[in-house]
Scaffold this motif. Structure first.
Motif, PDB file in Angstrom:
ATOM      1  N   SER A 157       3.182  -4.429  -8.344  1.00 58.94           N
ATOM      2  CA  SER A 157       2.781  -3.023  -8.407  1.00 58.94           C
ATOM      3  C   SER A 157       3.494  -2.383  -9.587  1.00 58.94           C
ATOM      4  O   SER A 157       4.444  -2.942 -10.118  1.00 58.94           O
ATOM      5  CB  SER A 157       3.120  -2.320  -7.097  1.00 58.94           C
ATOM      6  OG  SER A 157       4.493  -2.439  -6.829  1.00 58.94           O
ATOM      7  N   MET A 198       6.255   2.531  -8.672  1.00 59.70           N
ATOM      8  CA  MET A 198       6.109   2.318  -7.229  1.00 59.70           C
ATOM      9  C   MET A 198       7.195   1.373  -6.720  1.00 59.70           C
ATOM     10  O   MET A 198       7.825   1.632  -5.693  1.00 59.70           O
ATOM     11  CB  MET A 198       4.721   1.762  -6.907  1.00 59.70           C
ATOM     12  CG  MET A 198       4.501   1.564  -5.405  1.00 59.70           C
ATOM     13  SD  MET A 198       2.849   0.986  -4.995  1.00 59.70           S
ATOM     14  CE  MET A 198       1.958   2.519  -4.834  1.00 59.70           C
ATOM     15  N   GLN A 199       7.426   0.309  -7.489  1.00 63.10           N
ATOM     16  CA  GLN A 199       8.467  -0.634  -7.060  1.00 63.10           C
ATOM     17  C   GLN A 199       9.821   0.050  -6.956  1.00 63.10           C
ATOM     18  O   GLN A 199      10.574  -0.161  -5.991  1.00 63.10           O
ATOM     19  CB  GLN A 199       8.587  -1.783  -8.068  1.00 63.10           C
ATOM     20  CG  GLN A 199       7.404  -2.724  -8.056  1.00 63.10           C
ATOM     21  CD  GLN A 199       7.704  -3.986  -8.875  1.00 63.10           C
ATOM     22  OE1 GLN A 199       8.801  -4.536  -8.811  1.00 63.10           O
ATOM     23  NE2 GLN A 199       6.729  -4.444  -9.636  1.00 63.10           N
ATOM     24  N   PRO A 216       9.937  -4.553  -2.806  1.00 61.69           N
ATOM     25  CA  PRO A 216       8.580  -4.740  -3.344  1.00 61.69           C
ATOM     26  C   PRO A 216       8.121  -6.201  -3.214  1.00 61.69           C
ATOM     27  O   PRO A 216       8.939  -7.114  -3.308  1.00 61.69           O
ATOM     28  CB  PRO A 216       8.728  -4.373  -4.829  1.00 61.69           C
ATOM     29  CG  PRO A 216      10.033  -3.663  -4.943  1.00 61.69           C
ATOM     30  CD  PRO A 216      10.902  -4.214  -3.854  1.00 61.69           C
ATOM     31  N   ASN A 247       3.952  -7.380  -3.554  1.00 62.82           N
ATOM     32  CA  ASN A 247       2.868  -7.361  -4.524  1.00 62.82           C
ATOM     33  C   ASN A 247       2.158  -6.036  -4.359  1.00 62.82           C
ATOM     34  O   ASN A 247       2.471  -5.264  -3.443  1.00 62.82           O
ATOM     35  CB  ASN A 247       1.932  -8.558  -4.327  1.00 62.82           C
ATOM     36  CG  ASN A 247       1.327  -8.565  -2.929  1.00 62.82           C
ATOM     37  OD1 ASN A 247       0.862  -7.526  -2.437  1.00 62.82           O
ATOM     38  ND2 ASN A 247       1.319  -9.716  -2.280  1.00 62.82           N
ATOM     39  N   ASN A 248       1.194  -5.770  -5.243  1.00 65.89           N
ATOM     40  CA  ASN A 248       0.621  -4.433  -5.249  1.00 65.89           C
ATOM     41  C   ASN A 248      -0.010  -4.044  -3.910  1.00 65.89           C
ATOM     42  O   ASN A 248       0.193  -2.928  -3.428  1.00 65.89           O
ATOM     43  CB  ASN A 248      -0.365  -4.254  -6.417  1.00 65.89           C
ATOM     44  CG  ASN A 248      -1.342  -5.424  -6.533  1.00 65.89           C
ATOM     45  OD1 ASN A 248      -1.403  -6.294  -5.638  1.00 65.89           O
ATOM     46  ND2 ASN A 248      -2.101  -5.457  -7.620  1.00 65.89           N
ATOM     47  N   ASP A 258       2.760  -3.545  -1.331  1.00 68.93           N
ATOM     48  CA  ASP A 258       3.557  -2.379  -1.729  1.00 68.93           C
ATOM     49  C   ASP A 258       2.812  -1.079  -1.420  1.00 68.93           C
ATOM     50  O   ASP A 258       3.416  -0.086  -1.008  1.00 68.93           O
ATOM     51  CB  ASP A 258       3.875  -2.433  -3.230  1.00 68.93           C
ATOM     52  CG  ASP A 258       4.901  -3.519  -3.552  1.00 68.93           C
ATOM     53  OD1 ASP A 258       5.394  -4.159  -2.593  1.00 68.93           O
ATOM     54  OD2 ASP A 258       5.201  -3.725  -4.740  1.00 68.93           O
ATOM     55  N   ILE A 259       1.495  -1.105  -1.622  1.00 65.90           N
ATOM     56  CA  ILE A 259       0.718   0.118  -1.352  1.00 65.90           C
ATOM     57  C   ILE A 259       0.769   0.466   0.136  1.00 65.90           C
ATOM     58  O   ILE A 259       0.981   1.620   0.501  1.00 65.90           O
ATOM     59  CB  ILE A 259      -0.738  -0.054  -1.849  1.00 65.90           C
ATOM     60  CG1 ILE A 259      -0.764   0.028  -3.385  1.00 65.90           C
ATOM     61  CG2 ILE A 259      -1.666   1.011  -1.237  1.00 65.90           C
ATOM     62  CD1 ILE A 259      -2.053  -0.466  -4.015  1.00 65.90           C
ATOM     63  N   TYR A 287       4.117   1.872   0.682  1.00 62.97           N
ATOM     64  CA  TYR A 287       4.264   3.174   0.032  1.00 62.97           C
ATOM     65  C   TYR A 287       3.612   4.258   0.884  1.00 62.97           C
ATOM     66  O   TYR A 287       4.194   5.319   1.121  1.00 62.97           O
ATOM     67  CB  TYR A 287       3.618   3.108  -1.355  1.00 62.97           C
ATOM     68  CG  TYR A 287       3.787   4.372  -2.164  1.00 62.97           C
ATOM     69  CD1 TYR A 287       4.950   4.595  -2.905  1.00 62.97           C
ATOM     70  CD2 TYR A 287       2.790   5.342  -2.220  1.00 62.97           C
ATOM     71  CE1 TYR A 287       5.119   5.748  -3.656  1.00 62.97           C
ATOM     72  CE2 TYR A 287       2.946   6.496  -2.963  1.00 62.97           C
ATOM     73  CZ  TYR A 287       4.112   6.696  -3.691  1.00 62.97           C
ATOM     74  OH  TYR A 287       4.267   7.841  -4.431  1.00 62.97           O
ATOM     75  N   LEU A 292      -4.612   0.797  -8.496  1.00 61.17           N
ATOM     76  CA  LEU A 292      -3.493  -0.038  -8.934  1.00 61.17           C
ATOM     77  C   LEU A 292      -3.747  -1.532  -8.764  1.00 61.17           C
ATOM     78  O   LEU A 292      -2.960  -2.338  -9.226  1.00 61.17           O
ATOM     79  CB  LEU A 292      -2.213   0.340  -8.158  1.00 61.17           C
ATOM     80  CG  LEU A 292      -1.823   1.822  -8.184  1.00 61.17           C
ATOM     81  CD1 LEU A 292      -0.600   2.064  -7.311  1.00 61.17           C
ATOM     82  CD2 LEU A 292      -1.549   2.292  -9.613  1.00 61.17           C
ATOM     83  N   ALA A 293      -4.836  -1.891  -8.058  1.00 57.31           N
ATOM     84  CA  ALA A 293      -5.103  -3.323  -7.881  1.00 57.31           C
ATOM     85  C   ALA A 293      -6.539  -3.633  -8.264  1.00 57.31           C
ATOM     86  O   ALA A 293      -7.067  -4.692  -7.927  1.00 57.31           O
ATOM     87  CB  ALA A 293      -4.822  -3.738  -6.443  1.00 57.31           C
TER      88      ALA A 293
END
Lengths: 344, 804
Positions: free
Chosen positions: B238, B242-243, B253, B255-256, B259-260, B263, B392-393
């Motif tokens: 990510s 964000m990380q 963190p 991965n994106n 992490d999302i 988050y 973001l992904a």
């Protein structure tokens, strides 16, 4: 005759002066002034004298008598004084040697703190209430607005005996029992000291057994400001007139609103290791009695309100005396306990 | 809960508040901020560098020689020990003169003959706990993504210039388990607005409902389940912002996609789970209770045996997640994942709690479900995650959400009168003051005369009764503004009860007699629970003791007092006199509260009297301790009611032990510890006593009244009696008293002799008798008459002769 008397006087005075002790001195007195003594003999012989000479001679005899008596008395005083001096010298002691010890015990520091707090609140019109240490779940939790399954009553923190019996985790069940005894009629004004138990591992700051003292006031118009005023008075008497209190909002299931009460630190707000630099020390939990608790104890929460507070004697003793390890209270090391036998 | 100042500032304007000021205000309003960490404050001189080249250090296998562009005209040479350093990386460089956490100063150095002008840093070296470092950098230096410039402030790029507030939340304030929740709190404190995200994911034409069907079998455990489908995601790291914000919030963190979800969990307080859609081949999700004994492998690769009180998410065939607790290894998002299903649900707190406890799995997600999430955020959080996955992904969000169940509880209305508020608080607030406080909390209000009715948003599930409103008002008004008063009403006299007073009298007496108060533990081992007990019952046992040593409730105070004496003896304190007052617990049967009796116990060992330079030393004996007990009786006015009876209870010396009787009933024991036990308990000759303090103190103490001092002389007669050795002094005394009648005012033993000068099996006991008549002077004849009666009675009843 006059000559004879003068001679006797001189002789007697010399003998008195030469007496070594009270006995010898007494012998002198008997010898010269006694019934068979020469002075008396002279007196006896006075009958032979003329009427003019007799009073003259009588006066002289008295003078001689007095002189001898005086000499003997003076010698007696000095002999007595010598004797007492001798006795005193013999009896003299080293006053710096230690006295015979009177064994003195003393209060445990926790009792000291407890009694101090008890006396302080008794002075404000409180009674001291006590209750069982093995409690029913109902009095320890349910009647305090902690129904079964409530997150704040984690099984892990409580020593259960059976699902319905436990080692009390606070002295609050005594409050519940006291309120029930009052059967819905105020006022109630009590403090509840006692041992409580939590499922903690013993270390420097945790103890599975510790002491609490809680207070409860229920009446028809009890206000949060009364709680604040009461605790302010407590803090000033317990910790010093210059201390202040600070209320911070918090949460307890049995009070609403709930507060943590800080007392200003002895460093005067400069920040030190005891207050961790904040100037404040957390000492009490408190709040207004939750209406559910009042109702469960038989009080009409529309008519009655109340406040409650609680603190730990261990913590207060640690703060007051600078004790660094809670385990000291239960080890009963005399080198620790003896430090608290002095009255402040 | 760790709150990043930078992250929080997205939702509420706090630019004019330093982190410390903000922390103080939050604490004073009710959520304790335990600490404020400002990582950058202990670091300086750290910049972004670009590794232009890397070559093997000529003299060291494990070192690399790097040329690093730090934004200056010339690159600098840095020797680096990390395995993962390589040319082409953007890295964090501590320049010469830099300071790292722990006041670690970076100096120009020569490493194996090569000059090094700084240090390339790992995240740990920059103060981020290694458990929070992304896995690929946990063992080496950190690589920035490519959007940084050499020479720029690395700490800012890593959000190390943030401030992290550590919140300690009370169980009622789970609303503050999210950034948005904290933003509401801060907005109320500062009187400001809250800026909420408004997620509007760009959607493709394809319907999510074509990709997945959802069925809830256990609606009580799971009233609402919302899913969105995002296709063609590109799994990767990510973005740095964000990380770093996640790490500042205490989340590692991955991965994106993962992490999302984390988050959004932190942002909304709504736990989400991302499933790899390809692992749900069935195209359906079924939420049901687990079968008893059903096996399931969670994503930590542990196989778990489920029970019927636990809720599982299944693909219609087998579990793919333990609801609200942890996902399954079989449906985890991996580097190969292409399509993702986002789960946003409302799970019953108790159900989640049961499962998380059963498996010892507590997570950020389970903690929130247990405390109850805000049902109004379930949809928004799902949308927010979909939006971020699209942004973001590079994912394609399918159209719409798939919703099963319904859970939209109405906000509660709670009313309180102004008068009640003011009388409970002791304040004199106006309705305007109160309305203002609720408007700062973003609560809708309606007033009707003296009554204010508040509509409480679902995010504040803790507010249900008028007192809760009182607390909101009090905390935001400020407790400092509440006046100091004392309770009004009738003055009650405060006092100790006679019982409590008696306890203090006994304590004072014992302390004056040389005893130090001990406090020992009520919990003990099975063996000690009944040792020395006056009354032995099956001891009360704890259900879940923490150790064998503390598993039973004591029935006597003595075992722990003996232990305390032994402790002191072992530390060069040979003379010990300890006492304790406390409860013993006597079993009354299952589920019945044990009978708690307050006891007074003591132990004395070593010297009773000691005055060294005068050569006086007196070891403790039975009679020293008996004298103390008699003193207690005297203090409590019980002297004439107390007696001692020889006894041999377990643990005591059979020749030197007595029961203590009050009015003929046993109330305690006093005696020497059995010599055969001294080794086991590690004390030498020791004397013990334990009394039923509750009985002694419950006896009504006699009121004091004055007896005139005798005006007539008394006459004393001493007698020495020769009796059989077995005859007890107390029996002789009672014969004397009985025969002596009213004229005998006192009798006491003044000598006891047993030995060579006595006939075998005989002893001599001498008594002093005092005769007196308070009315007149006694004549010798009168005394003789009584005295002859006494002697006759002694001869008659105890075969006692006067000693020649």
């Amino acid at each position: 005759m006059e000559e004879q008397l003068k001679g006797l006087q001189e002789e007697a005075i010399l003998k008195a002066a030469a007496a070594q002790d009270l006995k010898e001195l007494n012998d002198v007195r008997v010898a010269y002034l006694g019934k068979k003594g020469p002075v008396t003999e002279v007196l006896k012989g006075m009958g032979k004298l003329s009427a003019e000479e007799r009073p003259k001679m009588g006066a002289l005899v008295n003078v001689v008598r007095e002189a001898i008596t005086k000499a003997i008395e003076s010698k007696q005083a000095s002999l007595e004084s010598e004797a007492i001096q001798k006795q005193l010298a013999e009896e003299s002691i080293d006053v710096t040697l230690p006295g015979r010890p009177v064994k003195l015990g003393g209060h445990h520091p926790l009792t000291r703190v407890t009694e101090e707090i008890e006396d302080l609140f008794i002075g404000m019109g409180y009674k001291v209430a006590e209750g069982p240490e093995v409690e029913q779940d109902y009095y320890n939790f349910e009647a305090l607005n902690l129904p079964k399954g409530h997150p704040a009553r984690d099984m892990q923190d409580t020593f259960y005996i059976t699902p319905e019996l436990l080692m009390r985790t606070h002295t609050s069940p005594v409050q519940v029992r006291t309120m029930l005894e009052h059967a819905g009629k105020g006022p109630v004004k009590i403090i509840c000291p006692g041992k409580v138990y939590r499922r903690d591992s013993d270390d420097a700051t945790h103890s599975h057994q510790f002491n609490q003292i809680e207070g409860l006031v229920v009446g028809e118009n009890i206000r949060m400001s009364d709680l604040k005023g009461t605790l302010d008075a407590f803090a000033k008497k317990m910790f010093g007139e210059d201390r202040e209190i600070r209320l911070r909002p918090s949460f307890f299931p049995f009070t609403e609103p709930s507060v943590e009460v800080d007392v200003s630190c002895m460093c005067g707000g400069k920040g030190c290791s005891i207050c961790k630099g904040t100037g404040w020390i957390e000492v009490l939990g408190a709040g207004m009695v939750h209406p559910n608790v009042l109702e469960m104890a038989g009080f009409d929460s529309n008519v009655y309100s109340g406040f409650a507070f609680g603190m730990g004697q261990e913590r207060i003793a640690m703060l007051k005396y600078g004790i660094d390890d809670i385990r000291h209270f239960y080890t009963n090391d005399l080198r620790f306990l003896k430090q608290f036998s002095v009255h402040e | 809960m760790f709150v990043s100042y930078k992250w929080l500032s997205q939702y509420v304007d706090i630019a004019d508040q330093t982190p410390e000021e903000l922390a103080e205000k939050i604490t004073r309003a009710g959520i304790e901020v335990e600490g404020v960490e400002m990582p950058a404050s202990e670091m300086k001189g750290i910049v972004v560098g670009y590794v232009q080249s890397r070559e093997q250090h000529p003299n060291a296998d494990k070192l690399s020689k790097c040329l690093v562009d730090v934004g200056e005209a010339e690159p600098v040479q840095i020797i680096c020990g990390a395995k993962n350093v390589d040319a082409g990386q953007f890295v964090a460089v501590a320049r010469t003169g830099a300071v790292l956490p722990g006041n670690f100063k970076i100096k120009r150095a020569k490493l194996r003959g090569e000059e090094s002008n700084g240090m390339i840093c790992s995240l740990s070296e920059l103060g981020i706990e290694s458990r929070l470092n992304p896995k690929e950098y946990a063992e080496g230096i950190f690589n920035f993504p490519n959007d940084v410039t050499p020479g720029e402030d690395a700490l800012a790029a890593l959000n190390r210039d943030d401030a992290i507030l550590e919140l300690s939340l009370t169980p009622n304030r789970s609303d503050a388990l999210s950034m948005i929740g904290v933003a509401y709190e801060v907005a109320a404190i500062l009187g400001r607005d809250v800026k909420l995200p408004e997620p509007k994911p760009a959607e493709a034409a394809e319907q999510a409902s074509d990709a997945i069907r959802i069925h809830i079998d256990a609606p009580e455990d799971n009233p609402l389940y919302i899913a969105r489908v995002v296709k063609n995601v590109k799994i990767g790291p990510s973005p740095l912002w964000m990380q770093t914000l996640l790490m500042n919030a205490g989340v590692r963190p991955h991965n994106n996609v993962v992490d999302i979800t984390n988050y959004v969990l932190m942002e909304y307080g709504q736990p989400l789970h991302a499933f790899d859609l390809h692992r749900i081949e069935t195209g359906e999700i079924v939420v049901r209770r687990a079968a008893e004994g059903e096996k399931f492998t969670t994503l930590d690769d542990a196989e778990r045996t489920l029970s019927a009180d636990q809720l599982v998410i299944t693909n219609g065939q087998e579990p793919i997640a333990l609801a609200g607790v942890m996902g399954g290894a079989n449906s985890e998002v991996t580097d190969q994942t292409v399509n993702v299903l986002i789960e946003s649900a409302y799970f019953n707190g108790q159900t989640v709690r049961t499962a998380s406890k059963a498996h010892g799995l507590r997570s950020e997600a389970s903690a929130r479900f247990e405390k109850g999430v805000d049902p109004s955020r379930v949809q928004a959080a799902c949308d927010r995650a979909a939006e971020l996955m699209s942004e973001l992904a590079e994912g394609t969000v399918l159209s719409g959400s798939v919703v099963a169940g319904e859970y939209a509880p109405e906000p509660k209305e709670v009313s309180v009168t102004l008068d009640r508020l003011n009388t409970r608080l002791g304040t004199s607030l106006t309705m305007e003051n109160v309305e203002d406080i609720f408007s700062r909390l973003k609560f809708k209000t309606a007033t009707n005369g003296d009554t204010i009715t508040v509509t409480v948003p679902t995010r504040r599930g803790d507010i249900t009764i008028p007192e809760d409103l009182t607390e909101e008002v009090a905390r935001l008004y400020g407790y400092d503004h509440i006046p100091l008063t004392l309770p009004e009403g009738e003055a009650l006299p405060g006092a100790l009860s006679p019982y409590q007073l008696g306890r203090r009298i006994v304590r004072r007496y014992l302390e004056g007699a040389g005893f130090t108060q001990a406090v020992t533990y009520s919990l003990t081992s099975q063996k000690r629970a009944t040792q020395f007990a006056l009354e032995v019952r099956e001891p009360v046992a704890l259900a879940m003791p923490m150790s064998e040593e503390r598993a039973y409730l004591r029935e006597s105070l003595l075992p722990h007092l003996i232990e305390a004496a032994a402790y002191n003896n072992a530390r060069q304190m040979g003379s010990v006199a300890l006492y304790e007052t406390g409860s013993v617990y006597l079993n009354e049967g299952d589920n019945v509260q044990p009978k708690e009796e307050e006891r007074l116990a003591g132990i004395v060992t070593g010297l009773w009297q000691e005055h060294l330079w005068q050569g006086e030393k007196k070891a403790v004996d039975f009679f020293a301790v008996k004298g103390v007990i008699e003193g207690i009786a005297a203090r409590l006015g019980l002297t004439d009611r107390l007696s001692f009876q020889k006894a041999a209870p377990e643990g005591f010396h059979p020749g030197r032990t007595a029961f203590v009787l009050l009015d003929g009933q046993p109330v305690g024991v006093i005696g020497q510890i059995h010599p055969s036990l001294t080794k086991e308990v590690d004390v030498k000759e020791a004397y013990l006593f334990e009394l039923k303090l509750d009985v002694l103190l419950s006896v009504e103490r006699p009121a004091l009244s004055y007896t005139p001092i005798p005006r007539f002389p008394s006459i004393s007669r001493d007698i020495a009696l020769v009796v059989d050795s077995a005859v007890e002094a107390a029996s002789l005394e009672s014969i004397i008293k009985e025969a002596g009648g009213a004229l005998l005012t006192n009798v006491h033993v003044f000598d006891v002799y047993e030995g060579e000068r006595m006939e075998a099996g005989k002893k001599s006991v001498a008594f002093a008798l005092t005769y007196m008549n308070p009315e007149k002077t006694l004549t010798d004849e009168e005394v003789t008459a009584v005295h002859e009666k006494v002697l006759a009675a002694l001869k008659d009843k105890a075969n006692a002769d006067l000693r020649a």
